[in-house]
Every structure is written in structure tokens, then in C-alpha cells.
Design a protein around this motif. Structure first.
Motif, PDB file in Angstrom:
ATOM      1  N   LEU A  20       0.823  -1.216   0.000  1.00 40.06           N
ATOM      2  CA  LEU A  20       0.000   0.000   0.000  1.00 40.06           C
ATOM      3  C   LEU A  20       0.857   1.265   0.000  1.00 40.06           C
ATOM      4  N   VAL A  21       1.926   1.264   0.767  1.00 39.54           N
ATOM      5  CA  VAL A  21       2.822   2.428   0.793  1.00 39.54           C
ATOM      6  C   VAL A  21       3.487   2.606  -0.573  1.00 39.54           C
ATOM      7  N   ALA A  22       3.931   1.508  -1.180  1.00 41.34           N
ATOM      8  CA  ALA A  22       4.572   1.602  -2.501  1.00 41.34           C
ATOM      9  C   ALA A  22       3.596   2.149  -3.543  1.00 41.34           C
ATOM     10  N   ILE A  23       2.364   1.675  -3.545  1.00 44.02           N
ATOM     11  CA  ILE A  23       1.362   2.178  -4.493  1.00 44.02           C
ATOM     12  C   ILE A  23       1.104   3.670  -4.242  1.00 44.02           C
ATOM     13  N   SER A  24       1.005   4.033  -2.977  1.00 41.31           N
ATOM     14  CA  SER A  24       0.779   5.437  -2.640  1.00 41.31           C
ATOM     15  C   SER A  24       1.945   6.313  -3.089  1.00 41.31           C
ATOM     16  N   LEU A  25       3.165   5.800  -2.948  1.00 45.14           N
ATOM     17  CA  LEU A  25       4.337   6.559  -3.415  1.00 45.14           C
ATOM     18  C   LEU A  25       4.328   6.733  -4.932  1.00 45.14           C
ATOM     19  N   ILE A  26       3.934   5.695  -5.636  1.00 40.53           N
ATOM     20  CA  ILE A  26       3.892   5.774  -7.101  1.00 40.53           C
ATOM     21  C   ILE A  26       2.818   6.752  -7.561  1.00 40.53           C
ATOM     22  N   VAL A  27       1.647   6.685  -6.945  1.00 38.76           N
ATOM     23  CA  VAL A  27       0.524   7.518  -7.370  1.00 38.76           C
ATOM     24  C   VAL A  27       0.676   8.967  -6.895  1.00 38.76           C
ATOM     25  N   ASN A  28       1.109   9.175  -5.662  1.00 40.52           N
ATOM     26  CA  ASN A  28       1.146  10.516  -5.068  1.00 40.52           C
ATOM     27  C   ASN A  28       2.534  10.879  -4.552  1.00 40.52           C
ATOM     28  N   PHE A  29       3.567  10.682  -5.322  1.00 42.58           N
ATOM     29  CA  PHE A  29       4.934  10.941  -4.850  1.00 42.58           C
ATOM     30  C   PHE A  29       5.105  12.390  -4.408  1.00 42.58           C
ATOM     31  N   ASP A  30       4.522  13.306  -5.129  1.00 43.38           N
ATOM     32  CA  ASP A  30       4.668  14.728  -4.813  1.00 43.38           C
ATOM     33  C   ASP A  30       4.050  15.058  -3.449  1.00 43.38           C
ATOM     34  N   LYS A  31       2.913  14.441  -3.143  1.00 38.62           N
ATOM     35  CA  LYS A  31       2.277  14.687  -1.846  1.00 38.62           C
ATOM     36  C   LYS A  31       3.102  14.111  -0.694  1.00 38.62           C
ATOM     37  N   TRP A  32       3.810  13.027  -0.951  1.00 40.19           N
ATOM     38  CA  TRP A  32       4.670  12.452   0.081  1.00 40.19           C
ATOM     39  C   TRP A  32       5.845  13.397   0.368  1.00 40.19           C
ATOM     40  N   ILE A  33       6.452  13.921  -0.665  1.00 40.99           N
ATOM     41  CA  ILE A  33       7.615  14.798  -0.492  1.00 40.99           C
ATOM     42  C   ILE A  33       7.221  16.115   0.170  1.00 40.99           C
ATOM     43  N   HIS A  34       6.087  16.683  -0.213  1.00 41.47           N
ATOM     44  CA  HIS A  34       5.678  17.981   0.305  1.00 41.47           C
ATOM     45  C   HIS A  34       4.606  17.865   1.395  1.00 41.47           C
ATOM     46  N   GLY A  35       4.421  16.696   1.910  1.00 42.39           N
ATOM     47  CA  GLY A  35       3.409  16.480   2.942  1.00 42.39           C
ATOM     48  C   GLY A  35       3.920  16.852   4.325  1.00 42.39           C
ATOM     49  N   PRO A  36       3.124  16.579   5.347  1.00 38.24           N
ATOM     50  CA  PRO A  36       3.528  16.903   6.717  1.00 38.24           C
ATOM     51  C   PRO A  36       4.759  16.094   7.135  1.00 38.24           C
ATOM     52  N   THR A  37       5.600  16.710   7.942  1.00 42.87           N
ATOM     53  CA  THR A  37       6.844  16.040   8.353  1.00 42.87           C
ATOM     54  C   THR A  37       6.579  14.849   9.272  1.00 42.87           C
ATOM     55  N   TRP A  38       5.458  14.863  10.021  1.00 41.32           N
ATOM     56  CA  TRP A  38       5.189  13.731  10.903  1.00 41.32           C
ATOM     57  C   TRP A  38       5.007  12.442  10.108  1.00 41.32           C
ATOM     58  N   THR A  39       4.499  12.550   8.882  1.00 40.38           N
ATOM     59  CA  THR A  39       4.325  11.359   8.041  1.00 40.38           C
ATOM     60  C   THR A  39       5.681  10.770   7.681  1.00 40.38           C
ATOM     61  N   LEU A  40       6.616  11.619   7.295  1.00 37.42           N
ATOM     62  CA  LEU A  40       7.953  11.142   6.951  1.00 37.42           C
ATOM     63  C   LEU A  40       8.666  10.565   8.173  1.00 37.42           C
ATOM     64  N   TRP A  41       8.513  11.205   9.324  1.00 40.86           N
ATOM     65  CA  TRP A  41       9.119  10.677  10.550  1.00 40.86           C
ATOM     66  C   TRP A  41       8.525   9.313  10.912  1.00 40.86           C
ATOM     67  N   THR A  42       7.225   9.200  10.798  1.00 36.38           N
ATOM     68  CA  THR A  42       6.566   7.928  11.114  1.00 36.38           C
ATOM     69  C   THR A  42       7.042   6.816  10.183  1.00 36.38           C
ATOM     70  N   MET A  43       7.099   7.112   8.897  1.00 32.62           N
ATOM     71  CA  MET A  43       7.578   6.109   7.940  1.00 32.62           C
ATOM     72  C   MET A  43       9.049   5.773   8.183  1.00 32.62           C
ATOM     73  N   GLY A  44       9.846   6.773   8.510  1.00 30.72           N
ATOM     74  CA  GLY A  44      11.261   6.531   8.806  1.00 30.72           C
ATOM     75  C   GLY A  44      11.445   5.627  10.011  1.00 30.72           C
ATOM     76  N   ILE A  45      10.678   5.874  11.060  1.00 38.19           N
ATOM     77  CA  ILE A  45      10.750   5.028  12.260  1.00 38.19           C
ATOM     78  C   ILE A  45      10.273   3.615  11.939  1.00 38.19           C
ATOM     79  N   PHE A  46       9.208   3.508  11.162  1.00 38.32           N
ATOM     80  CA  PHE A  46       8.687   2.192  10.784  1.00 38.32           C
ATOM     81  C   PHE A  46       9.720   1.402   9.975  1.00 38.32           C
ATOM     82  N   PHE A  47      10.354   2.048   8.996  1.00 42.43           N
ATOM     83  CA  PHE A  47      11.352   1.351   8.186  1.00 42.43           C
ATOM     84  C   PHE A  47      12.617   1.044   8.989  1.00 42.43           C
ATOM     85  N   ALA A  48      12.949   1.884   9.960  1.00 37.94           N
ATOM     86  CA  ALA A  48      14.069   1.571  10.861  1.00 37.94           C
ATOM     87  C   ALA A  48      13.738   0.325  11.689  1.00 37.94           C
TER      88      ALA A  48
END
Length: 165
Positions: A20-48
Motif C-alpha cells: 500500500l505504501v509503494a502504491i501510494s508513493l507511485i501515485v502521489n509521490f509529490d504529496k509524500w515529499i511535500h506532505g507533513p513532516t510527521w508522516t515522513l518521521w513515522t515512515m522513517g521510524i517504521f522502516f528503521a
């Protein structure tokens, strides 16, 4: 005999979420990059967490079967159970709100076991209530090893019957 943690089985539990995350990245990559920082932190912690599970856990979490008993090596500690104090290894399917969360191999401790503390008795009673009167368990082992949960439970029962008397 040593039974090691399997990183691929660990990842398999998170595979639907990763798709689901991969599909979301493919479809909405721009929203992931310019989205809220808490989303990136959460994903970073999850992947760690996933990286930790694949790199560290296979070296730190394992079972060791000996004629004297079963040793469970956790990340920072180790517990040893003699075959005479354990009984009834079985597979318990875990779920949260009817969403499958993997399997554990649960087992009971005999009444005279030094590991059977009041806290373990209380946890077993609460699990029994959650499982609608079915038999609870005293100790569980998260089943992400080189063997399937059912193969592991059968192997542990076999060793317990062979060496437990």
C-alpha cells in the motif's frame, strides 16, 4: 539444536502494508515529499524498525533446544525452561479487532515452576477471558523462525515428551 529468527517471515507480516505504501508513493509521490513532516518521521521510524528486525533480530532472537530444556534468547535477556516444567506447546493465532497479527507458540508452566509468577498467572487469566473461556497460556514465543508455527509447536512437543519424562 538452534532455531533462528527468520527475517523474511518477519517482513511477510508487514507485506500488505508495504504494498500500500509503494502504491501510494507511485501515485502521489509529490504529496509524500511535500506532505507533513510527521508522516515522513513515522515512515522513517517504521522502516528503521523493519531494518532492525531484518539485521539484528536474526542474531539476537533464537531458540536453543537441549536435552536439559528450552532456552529462549531475547534481544537483551535469556530464559531457560527445563522440559519437566513446560507442557502443551500449541499455536495461537493473534489478532487485533479481527485483523490477523501472526501466530505465537504458547505453552503452560507446571504449578511448581519457578517461572510461574503471580504476574504470569494474572496474564493467563486475562487471556482466558479474552479467548472466551478457552485455555490460556503462560508463555508465548512469536513464531517468526525458520520453521512454521505448527512445525515448531510439534518439534517442541516432541522434545518435551522425549526429554521431559
Amino acid at each position: 539444536m538452534i532455531i533462528r529468527f527468520n527475517g523474511l517471515r518477519f517482513l511477510r507480516a508487514f507485506f500488505p502494508f508495504l504494498i500500500l505504501v509503494a502504491i501510494s508513493l507511485i501515485v502521489n509521490f509529490d504529496k509524500w515529499i511535500h506532505g507533513p513532516t510527521w508522516t515522513l518521521w513515522t515512515m522513517g521510524i517504521f522502516f528503521a524498525f523493519l531494518l532492525f528486525g531484518c539485521l539484528v533480530m536474526p542474531r539476537r532472537y533464537f531458540l536453543e533446544l537441549q536435552p536439559e530444556g528450552l532456552t529462549i534468547q531475547y534481544i537483551t535477556s535469556k530464559k531457560f525452561y527445563t522440559w519437566s516444567e513446560v507442557d502443551d506447546f500449541r499455536v495461537i493465532k493473534q489478532s487485533i479487532n479481527h485483523v490477523p497479527m501472526g501466530s505465537v507458540v504458547g505453552f503452560n508452566l507446571n504449578q511448581d515452576s519457578p517461572h510461574r509468577t503471580r504476574l504470569i498467572k494474572l496474564a493467563n487469566a486475562s487471556r482466558r477471558i479474552q479467548m472466551l473461556g478457552k485455555r490460556g497460556y503462560d508463555v508465548s514465543i512469536y513464531a517468526v523462525f525458520d520453521l512454521s508455527a505448527y512445525s515448531l509447536a510439534n518439534l517442541l512437543n516432541e522434545w518435551q515428551h522425549r526429554y521431559g519424562g
